[in-house]
Design a protein around this motif. Structure first.
Motif: not given
Length: 202
Positions: A171-188
Motif C-alpha cells: 500500500e505504501l508503494e501505491r501511495l508513494q506515487v502521489m507523494v512523488d507527483k505532488t509532495g515536498s521534502d517533508r512528505e518524502h
C-alpha cells in the motif's frame, strides 16, 4: 461503531500525560500520538478510540484528560504514528488552560478534553470526552494529494501488527506515487520514515 448523520472522523494528534507525581515535569510525562476521534458537528463531544494496549489509552484512563490537535504537518503525524517523538525537544509546547496537559503550539487548533465515560471491554475502546477549552492558533494550510497519502500511510503503519508488513508495504508503494507527483521534502521524509518502520516490523 457506526457514525450518526451529524458525526465524522477527524484525524489529528493527541497529547496525554503519563501518570506521575503532581510536582513532576509535564515535559517528562507527555505522550504524543495520532488519533482519529469521532466528533459531532458542534465539536463539543469527542469519542476517542485508542487500542487498550496503547499509552494514550492508559493515560486517559488514569488522568481522564488530554488535548487533541488539528495539524497540517504530516511529518509530525508520521513521526507520532511510529513513536518517533519521545520528548518535546523537536516540538514546541505550552501548558493547557483547563486540563493538566500540553498544547502543541504549531498546531492549527486544539481542544482540551475531559473524559466523561470510558468503555474498555473491547480491544478498540470508546472514550467519550467533552471539550472544556478550544482555540485556533493559525489557519489550516490544507492538504494536497501527497499529504493525504502520508496520512493514509501513517494510519496503515499503526496497524502493521494487525495486518502484517507485506500488505502495508504494498500500500505504501501505491501511495508513494502521489507523494512523488505532488509532495515536498517533508512528505518524502515522512514516507521514508514510515517505510523504514514497517520494514523493521517484518
Amino acid at each position: 461503531m457506526a457514525l450518526e448523520s451529524n458525526q465524522w472522523i477527524l484525524e489529528g494528534v493527541m497529547t496525554s500525560l503519563c501518570p506521575g507525581p503532581s510536582d513532576a515535569s509535564l515535559l517528562g510525562r507527555v505522550n504524543i500520538a495520532p488519533m482519529g476521534p469521532i466528533v459531532d458537528a458542534g465539536m463539543q463531544q469527542f469519542v476517542l478510540r485508542p487500542f487498550v494496549t496503547s499509552t494514550t489509552f492508559h493515560n486517559l484512563k488514569v488522568t481522564r484528560q488530554g488535548v487533541f490537535h488539528v495539524v497540517d504537518d504530516v511529518l509530525l503525524l508520521a513521526r507520532a504514528a511510529i513513536g518517533k517523538i519521545k520528548s518535546t525537544v523537536d516540538v514546541q509546547v505550552e501548558p493547557a488552560s483547563q486540563v493538566e496537559g500540553l498544547i502543541l503550539t504549531n498546531a492549527c487548533r486544539y481542544y482540551e478534553l475531559q473524559v466523561v465515560d470510558l468503555c474498555d471491554q473491547q480491544e478498540r475502546t470508546a472514550i467519550k470526552a467533552r471539550v472544556v477549552a478550544a482555540r485556533t492558533l493559525r489557519d489550516f494550510v490544507g492538504f494536497n494529494r501527497a499529504r493525504h497519502a502520508v496520512l493514509e500511510a501513517a494510519i496503515l503503519a499503526t496497524r502493521v501488527h494487525l495486518t502484517g508488513s507485506e500488505m502495508v508495504l504494498l500500500e505504501l508503494e501505491r501511495l508513494q506515487v502521489m507523494v512523488d507527483k505532488t509532495g515536498s521534502d517533508r512528505e518524502h521524509r515522512a514516507m521514508d520514515l514510515l517505510r523504514d518502520h514497517v520494514r523493521s516490523q517484518a
